[in-house]
Design an enzyme around this catalytic site. Structure first.
Site, PDB file in Angstrom:
ATOM      1  N   LYS A 316       0.815  -1.223   0.000  1.00 53.42           N
ATOM      2  CA  LYS A 316       0.000   0.000   0.000  1.00 53.42           C
ATOM      3  C   LYS A 316       0.845   1.268   0.000  1.00 53.42           C
ATOM      4  O   LYS A 316       2.028   1.269   0.323  1.00 53.42           O
ATOM      5  CB  LYS A 316      -0.995  -0.029   1.163  1.00 53.42           C
ATOM      6  CG  LYS A 316      -2.203  -0.899   0.799  1.00 53.42           C
ATOM      7  CD  LYS A 316      -3.334  -0.836   1.768  1.00 53.42           C
ATOM      8  CE  LYS A 316      -4.477  -1.734   1.237  1.00 53.42           C
ATOM      9  NZ  LYS A 316      -5.437  -2.077   2.251  1.00 53.42           N
ATOM     10  N   ARG A 351      -3.719 -10.251   4.378  1.00 56.18           N
ATOM     11  CA  ARG A 351      -4.217 -10.176   2.986  1.00 56.18           C
ATOM     12  C   ARG A 351      -3.073  -9.662   2.126  1.00 56.18           C
ATOM     13  O   ARG A 351      -2.661  -8.514   2.263  1.00 56.18           O
ATOM     14  CB  ARG A 351      -5.434  -9.253   2.926  1.00 56.18           C
ATOM     15  CG  ARG A 351      -6.065  -9.159   1.551  1.00 56.18           C
ATOM     16  CD  ARG A 351      -7.282  -8.225   1.572  1.00 56.18           C
ATOM     17  NE  ARG A 351      -7.895  -8.128   0.271  1.00 56.18           N
ATOM     18  CZ  ARG A 351      -7.460  -7.330  -0.712  1.00 56.18           C
ATOM     19  NH1 ARG A 351      -6.426  -6.542  -0.519  1.00 56.18           N
ATOM     20  NH2 ARG A 351      -8.074  -7.321  -1.880  1.00 56.18           N
TER      21      ARG A 351
HETATM   22  N1  HH2 Z   1      -7.540  -3.635   0.737  1.00 54.75           N
HETATM   23  C1  HH2 Z   1      -7.910  -3.560  -0.563  1.00 54.75           C
HETATM   24  C2  HH2 Z   1      -9.043  -4.254  -1.010  1.00 54.75           C
HETATM   25  N2  HH2 Z   1      -9.764  -5.013  -0.180  1.00 54.75           N
HETATM   26  N3  HH2 Z   1     -10.126  -5.914   1.987  1.00 54.75           N
HETATM   27  C3  HH2 Z   1      -9.778  -6.008   3.274  1.00 54.75           C
HETATM   28  N4  HH2 Z   1     -10.482  -6.775   4.108  1.00 54.75           N
HETATM   29  N5  HH2 Z   1      -8.694  -5.332   3.765  1.00 54.75           N
HETATM   30  C4  HH2 Z   1      -7.932  -4.526   2.987  1.00 54.75           C
HETATM   31  O1  HH2 Z   1      -6.974  -3.923   3.523  1.00 54.75           O
HETATM   32  C5  HH2 Z   1      -8.272  -4.413   1.606  1.00 54.75           C
HETATM   33  C6  HH2 Z   1      -9.399  -5.120   1.133  1.00 54.75           C
HETATM   34  C7  HH2 Z   1      -7.096  -2.746  -1.518  1.00 54.75           C
HETATM   35  O2  HH2 Z   1      -6.100  -3.504  -2.085  1.00 54.75           O
HETATM   36  P1  HH2 Z   1      -6.177  -4.229  -3.538  1.00 54.75           P
HETATM   37  O3  HH2 Z   1      -7.269  -5.212  -3.575  1.00 54.75           O
HETATM   38  O4  HH2 Z   1      -4.853  -4.780  -3.864  1.00 54.75           O
HETATM   39  O5  HH2 Z   1      -6.419  -3.021  -4.536  1.00 54.75           O
HETATM   40  P2  HH2 Z   1      -7.681  -2.511  -5.340  1.00 54.75           P
HETATM   41  O6  HH2 Z   1      -8.715  -2.076  -4.354  1.00 54.75           O
HETATM   42  O7  HH2 Z   1      -7.124  -1.378  -6.164  1.00 54.75           O
HETATM   43  O8  HH2 Z   1      -8.192  -3.649  -6.195  1.00 54.75           O
END
Ligand code: HH2
Length: 372
Positions: A316, A351
């Site tokens: 992040k 995660r």
């Molecule tokens: N972070 C993201 C998405 N979903 N869910 C939980 N429970 N906790 C988190 O910290 C979290 C999440 C953001 O990361 P990512 O899925 O890699 O990115 P994007 O939202 O751009 O798809």
């Protein structure tokens, strides 16, 4: 009197008892001072009455309920509230049944591998947008030690726009059908839309990962309950579109905890099994760099909610800010540092994008923490 008992501060070494009358505060002070050391007490006046802060080693603080019970002048609710708090805080035997696939979170730190089937996710957008590549990546993560695969069809990065439901379903449902049939590990669906969650559960998912903590879709809690799914309840301030514009908190840890507590209540009221709830402070979701760092530093306080903690720091932006690394894929070591620390402070599920590397971080950290 209904004393509100909390664990506060940097680490596990302080129990705060709020809402005390002046008489009870002075009884408490005399009682603690009459002990043979090990716990110190300070009392201050707040707008909610007197607040006593009891500081000491955790082994000593664990004796507080007995100490309270032994003195007839201490109201019995104070002993009860302290016992309940410490039981939750110290609990380690979490086992989460994901529609028959059981995660024994007490045994070791678990890894949730991220599979974003989106064109625009902040770190891996576009990489797994076609079915074959998504399947291959999920299998790869399974082989590398993922305990859960988290499938998302909409990016929730700062400033992102919602994706129409049909489009989100098209991206995730066929994949969930294939993977839930093929892999022995539970599939989680990363969505805040109740209708998407329902279709994903019908397709074989067994965890709903809701970044809104059951707040954006009024039906979400009921869907989770109806399908007997496990649920990740995450904190967010605002919406993905506006959350990073000007996040403000008076006390970020207290406010995020209160939000999660209310979301747990929403889940329970809809009939969700308490033992299927996982909580997540939502790193990066309506938080400044300082908020993210403080949430990590004080992550152990979330143990007082009595549910296992999921931590999502992987690659992040706040890591990029601290280390001056603009490219998300290069934030590996920074991610590892946050996760090792997070495990030390009670995180049970991580995660992550980099399953193989972060599994090693988890195994190594577990080995140290669990050594006799
Ligand atoms: N972070 C993201 C998405 N979903 N869910 C939980 N429970 N906790 C988190 O910290 C979290 C999440 C953001 O990361 P990512 O899925 O890699 O990115 P994007 O939202 O751009 O798809």
């Amino acid at each position: 009197m209904e004393p509100l008992v909390r664990i506060v501060g940097d680490g596990a070494a302080a129990v705060a008892i709020q809402g005390l009358t002046p008489e009870h505060a002075s009884i408490l002070r005399d009682l603690i001072r009459s002990l043979d050391g090990g716990i110190s007490i300070s009392i201050r006046t707040t707008d909610k009455g007197r607040e006593a802060l009891l500081t000491g080693a955790l082994v000593r603080l664990k004796q507080l309920p007995d100490i309270f019970r032994s003195n007839p002048l201490v109201p019995p609710q104070m002993a009860q509230a302290t016992t309940a708090l410490l039981d939750k805080y110290l609990r380690t035997d979490y086992s989460v049944d994901c529609r028959g696939k059981v995660l024994d979170l007490g045994s070791r730190t678990h890894i949730m591998g991220i599979l974003n089937v989106t064109p625009d996710s902040f770190s891996d957008g576009g990489q797994y947008a076609d079915m074959d590549r998504a399947l291959a990546h999920a299998r790869e993560m399974g082989a590398q030690g993922a305990d859960i695969i988290d499938i998302g069809g909409e990016s929730t990065r700062p400033g992102s726009e919602p994706v129409p439901e049909d489009e989100e379903l098209l991206r995730i449902v066929p994949l969930i059908m294939r993977l839930s049939a093929e892999l022995p590990i539970p599939i989680s669906v990363d969505t805040y839309k109740a209708t998407v969650a329902q279709k994903a559960l019908e397709a074989g998912a067994s965890i709903v990962n809701d970044i809104s903590g059951l707040r954006f879709s009024p039906d979400m809690a009921r869907v989770v309950a109806d399908y007997d799914a496990a649920v990740v309840i995450m904190h967010i301030q605002g919406t993905p579109r506006n959350m990073q514009q000007n996040p403000v908190y008076t006390d970020v840890v207290t406010e995020v905890m209160a939000y999660l507590e209310q979301s747990i209540e929403i889940a329970l009221a809809a009939g969700v099994d308490q033992e299927k709830i996982i909580i997540d402070p939502g790193i990066g979701f309506g938080k400044t760099l300082e908020h993210n760092l403080l949430l990590l530093k004080r992550l152990d306080e979330f143990k007082a909610l009595g549910r296992p903690i999921l931590l999502g720091t992987s690659r992040k932006k706040f890591i990029g800010t601290v280390l001056n690394i603009p490219v998300a894929e290069q934030r590996i070591q920074g991610t590892a540092a946050t996760l090792a620390l997070g495990i030390g402070k009670g995180a049970r599920v991580l995660r992550v994008h980099d399953v193989e590397r972060m599994s090693q971080v988890a195994r190594m950290t577990d080995a140290v923490i669990r050594s006799a």
